[in-house]
Design an enzyme around this catalytic site. Structure first.
Site, PDB file in Angstrom:
ATOM      1  N   ARG A 163       0.817  -1.211   0.000  1.00  0.00           N
ATOM      2  CA  ARG A 163       0.000   0.000   0.000  1.00  0.00           C
ATOM      3  C   ARG A 163       0.854   1.266   0.000  1.00  0.00           C
ATOM      4  NH1 ARG A 163      -5.596   1.198  -0.364  1.00  0.00           N
ATOM      5  NH2 ARG A 163      -5.796  -0.953   0.365  1.00  0.00           N
ATOM      6  N   ASN A 352      -6.761  -1.181  10.653  1.00  0.00           N
ATOM      7  CA  ASN A 352      -6.234  -1.297   9.295  1.00  0.00           C
ATOM      8  C   ASN A 352      -7.010  -2.347   8.500  1.00  0.00           C
ATOM      9  OD1 ASN A 352      -3.651  -2.323   7.339  1.00  0.00           O
ATOM     10  ND2 ASN A 352      -3.898  -0.136   7.656  1.00  0.00           N
ATOM     11  N   ARG A 397      -5.069  -3.816   4.969  1.00  0.00           N
ATOM     12  CA  ARG A 397      -5.046  -2.675   4.042  1.00  0.00           C
ATOM     13  C   ARG A 397      -3.610  -2.335   3.652  1.00  0.00           C
ATOM     14  NH1 ARG A 397      -4.900   2.870   3.091  1.00  0.00           N
ATOM     15  NH2 ARG A 397      -6.578   3.589   1.711  1.00  0.00           N
ATOM     16  N   CYS A 398      -2.709  -2.326   4.627  1.00  0.00           N
ATOM     17  CA  CYS A 398      -1.302  -2.040   4.336  1.00  0.00           C
ATOM     18  C   CYS A 398      -0.714  -3.041   3.348  1.00  0.00           C
ATOM     19  CB  CYS A 398      -0.476  -2.083   5.624  1.00  0.00           C
ATOM     20  SG  CYS A 398      -0.664  -0.648   6.692  1.00  0.00           S
ATOM     21  N   MET A 399      -1.197  -4.280   3.385  1.00  0.00           N
ATOM     22  CA  MET A 399      -0.590  -5.341   2.582  1.00  0.00           C
ATOM     23  C   MET A 399      -1.138  -5.405   1.164  1.00  0.00           C
ATOM     24  SD  MET A 399      -0.087  -8.512   5.233  1.00  0.00           S
ATOM     25  CE  MET A 399      -1.840  -8.781   5.514  1.00  0.00           C
TER      26      MET A 399
END
Length: 406
Positions: A163, A352, A397-399
């Site tokens: 992300r 997240n 979400r970060c991944m």
């Protein structure tokens, strides 16, 4: 590799997710030691086999929900099959890793050019240590000083947080300018994919921001609330100057975005990006870490006939209602009203969430209180294991870097 039906476009945080870029954690995590954890932005050393199993489960959940998964390493391999691109990439890779001693630079360039595109793609992410080279290297001062563990190409253990290096905004790509040196090579990889891969090249995708810009801006701070409204966190990793530059590029470059909500968050590693404390889960619903409510300030950047205007907003809830033209906004507190539970689960990325459809999110199962609260509010929660994944300080979400949403 061509993908004739794929046209990258993202104008929502919650629209049905169709395609996404991931990175499966690999050998780069085996390079982490207690001595380099801080430099490489980790708080602990993950168990590599287990983190791969958890990430594979994450990818399977996405595929099971009809989402096409691309791996960033595969996209890099696609473009490095061209020998000219491969040579240009190697030169830039050595440059961004600070290889300036002429003899070493020339030797490493030749050494890498003899390798396959597959091996170069691996080394670009997992790194190249002095001990990996079985021939005699030219000895510059750095080789003498750091003789035990000297990385000519530094590993990228944060790469599985795809992300952050970039974000699709409308029909264009924002390539991040990363705050920390440890993550800047990630954007070099994305930029080469952007410039050379058919997914972007064939579709004439504009670039809204570039990794060479001076002021830092990272994808985890960018939320695509609608086709006309985005939110950007201003804190540890993203600067106000970068946000203004992005606003100008969007407003003057033909994007549909007309309104940017700037959410000022505390400068703190616990809240390094906006999506660590705030994400959208449904058309009128958001999850939020209540522990920073009193520290938030919200501003609006609004497109005008000439340039843009800036104004301070009363609070986040009112700003969201006004910008999105909604009569009601529901803020769901992660961890509920218990401050200890909320803080503990925020640390393991309860906020997240990755929305794969309106009211349908992927989260870590370990954040039990936050997940129960979302389910009670009617949100469909798909849980994945994240005991090792969360050691890198990021969640679903970060991944993921969405390429296409409805």
């Amino acid at each position: 590799m061509t993908h004739p039906l794929l046209v990258p476009h993202v104008s929502s945080e919650i629209g049905n997710l169709k395609a996404v870029i991931l990175h499966r954690p690999g050998k780069e995590l085996e390079r982490l030691t207690p001595q380099n954890l801080s430099e490489l932005l980790f708080d602990d050393i993950p168990w590599v086999r287990k983190i791969q199993e958890e990430h594979d489960e994450f990818a399977k959940v996405l595929r099971d929900n009809g989402i096409t998964v691309f791996y960033i390493k595969d996209l890099l391999k696609d473009i490095l099959k061209d020998e000219n691109i491969k040579e240009e990439f190697i030169v830039d890779l050595l440059k961004i890793n600070g290889i300036t001693y002429l003899e070493s630079k020339n030797y490493l360039k030749d050494y890498l050019m003899d390798m396959s595109y597959d091996d170069i793609s691996e080394i670009a992410i997992s790194g190249l240590e002095k001990g990996d080279i079985d021939s005699v290297m030219p000895m510059g001062l750095a080789e003498f000083i750091y003789e035990d563990h000297y990385f000519y190409i530094k590993p990228l253990p944060n790469m599985y947080f795809t992300r952050d290096p970039g974000a699709m905004i409308d029909g264009g790509l924002m390539i991040s300018s990363m705050k920390t040196a440890a993550r800047r090579p990630e954007t070099l990889i994305l930029k080469y994919i952007y410039k050379n891969h058919d997914i972007f090249k064939r579709n004439n995708i504009p670039c809204w921001y570039d990794n060479t810009y001076f002021h830092s801006l990272e994808g985890g701070d960018v939320l695509i609330l609608s086709d006309k409204v985005i939110a950007i966190g201003c804190g540890e990793r993203t600067t106000p100057q970068a946000i203004e530059q992005l606003a100008r590029n969007l407003f003057e470059g033909g994007s549909t975005v007309e309104h940017i909500l700037v959410v000022q968050i505390p400068i703190n590693r616990s809240y390094m990006h906006l999506d660590t404390v705030f994400t959208m889960v449904d058309k009128e619903r958001f999850v939020f870490y209540p522990g920073i409510k009193k520290d938030l300030r919200v501003f609006s950047i609004i497109k005008e006939d000439k340039g843009f205007s800036i104004k301070k907003e009363k609070d986040l809830q009112d700003a969201l209602k006004s910008a999105l033209n909604l009569s009601n906004i529901e803020i769901i507190p992660t961890g509920g009203l218990n401050a200890i539970t909320s803080a503990r689960e925020q640390w393991s990325d309860s906020t997240n969430t990755l929305a794969i459809a309106p009211g349908k999110v992927v989260t870590y199962t370990r954040n039990e209180s936050s997940n129960k609260i979302m389910e009670k509010e009617g949100i469909e929660v798909i849980g994945i294991e994240g005991s090792e994944l969360s050691r890198g300080r990021g969640g679903p979400r970060c991944m993921s870097m969405p390429l296409i949403r409805d």
